[in-house]
Scaffold this active site. Structure first.
Site, PDB file in Angstrom:
ATOM      1  N   SER A 176      -7.534   1.711   3.742  1.00 25.34           N
ATOM      2  CA  SER A 176      -7.527   2.531   4.952  1.00 25.34           C
ATOM      3  C   SER A 176      -8.754   2.177   5.805  1.00 25.34           C
ATOM      4  O   SER A 176      -8.889   1.031   6.226  1.00 25.34           O
ATOM      5  CB  SER A 176      -7.478   4.012   4.578  1.00 25.34           C
ATOM      6  OG  SER A 176      -7.105   4.781   5.690  1.00 25.34           O
ATOM      7  N   ASP A 218       4.372   3.891   6.003  1.00 28.46           N
ATOM      8  CA  ASP A 218       3.052   4.430   6.319  1.00 28.46           C
ATOM      9  C   ASP A 218       3.064   5.053   7.714  1.00 28.46           C
ATOM     10  O   ASP A 218       3.199   4.348   8.719  1.00 28.46           O
ATOM     11  CB  ASP A 218       2.013   3.308   6.242  1.00 28.46           C
ATOM     12  CG  ASP A 218       0.582   3.819   6.200  1.00 28.46           C
ATOM     13  OD1 ASP A 218       0.329   4.914   6.727  1.00 28.46           O
ATOM     14  OD2 ASP A 218      -0.272   3.109   5.641  1.00 28.46           O
TER      15      ASP A 218
END
Length: 321
Positions: A184, A274
């Site tokens: 991330s 995602d």
């Protein structure tokens, strides 16, 4: 297969939406020149947080641009000599995490450093007139300053380089065996470090953040980690009079534009579901990397643990030894 984004064949050729500032290369050349002027100061203090028979653990604090004190956990094998290096970067608003998570790499001979991003959930400082942290809001921090060098992620990207330079300077490490990893925000910093520090040999990024901001906003996914984009526009530009200028300025800290600089062999892990860091934004960066690269795709997974991917990362990073 369900989709929240473009079909895979389109993802494989997608090159992003967010504009690239005309002076992008000059911007980062000047940023690195500024970093070169920072005196390489650091302190290394033994830590008692964890005890392992084969590892030495330290609290590391080094100087970043703007006078920030940047904290990192540093672990090395006892008696380390000419050791490979692994730098780890954490997710947005978090911190370096638990010490034990690094011990597997130390057992394999790595010197490991895990950095706290300035002003987030760890111990690194964020000089700005007050003590304490800001946790998030860092994407839009500095947007309204006339000077784009005030964008906070510029400083954070440079901190990753200063961390690499600091660890490389230690007598027990080998500058020719340097690897970086994270997920991330940590994935974004992995790519930023590899782009700005050419000595990085291997980079493993899981669903990297900070890519293709305009695409995120156009998908109506400026929520969760990217919610500050919506907050900024609603509060500071409700009629979108300056929206294109905003995205162009964010282009200075858009990982897709740094990606062509990467020379490291690179591994991506991407979930096609995602909705935090949309797949197209990740592909925007991946498709711009010309160095050797590969992507592990998880069709039914989002911004979450990708089964088996950390095992693949471990095996991948072993190549730097």
């Amino acid at each position: 297969m369900p989709l929240i984004d473009k079909p895979l064949p389109e993802l494989e050729t997608y090159l992003g939406r967010n504009p690239r500032p005309a002076d992008f290369d000059d911007y980062w050349q000047k940023a690195l020149a500024e970093l070169n002027q920072v005196k390489p100061e650091y302190t290394l203090t033994p830590s008692s947080k964890i005890v392992a028979s084969y590892a030495e653990c330290f609290d590391l604090v080094f100087k970043g641009v703007g006078g920030a004190d940047i904290y990192a956990q540093y672990l090395r094998p006892k008696g380390a000599e000419n050791a490979p290096i692994l730098l780890q970067f954490h997710g947005y608003s978090a911190n370096a995490g638990d010490w034990y998570e690094k011990l597997g790499y130390v057992a394999e001979g790595f010197c490991v450093a895990s950095m706290d991003c300035r002003g987030q959930g760890g111990l690194s400082t964020d000089p700005g007139g007050v003590s304490g942290t800001t946790l998030n809001g860092h994407i839009v921090r500095g947007l309204e300053d006339p000077d784009p060098k005030k964008l906070l992620f510029r400083s954070i990207f440079l901190d990753t380089v200063q961390l690499a330079r600091t660890i490389i300077s230690f007598e027990e490490t080998d500058e020719n065996r340097l690897a970086v990893t994270g997920g991330s925000q940590g994935g974004a910093l992995t790519l930023a470090c590899a782009a700005l520090e050419p000595r990085v040999k291997y980079a493993a990024a899981m669903f990297p953040f900070l890519c293709d901001y305009q695409r995120v906003w156009e998908m109506d996914l400026a929520k969760k980690a990217y919610e500050e984009l919506s907050y900024y526009l609603r509060r500071r530009d409700p009629q979108h009079e300056n929206v294109q200028a905003m995205f162009e300025k964010l282009g200075y800290i858009d990982i897709q534009h740094l990606a062509p600089r990467i020379q490291a062999t690179t591994l991506f892990g991407t979930g096609l579901m995602d909705d935090v860091c949309p797949p197209s934004t990740q592909f925007a960066a991946y498709n711009r990397i010309s160095a050797p690269k590969s992507m592990e795709i998880f069709p039914d997974f989002g911004h979450e643990a990708l089964p088996g991917f950390q095992d693949k990362v471990f095996n991948f990073l072993m190549q730097v030894r």
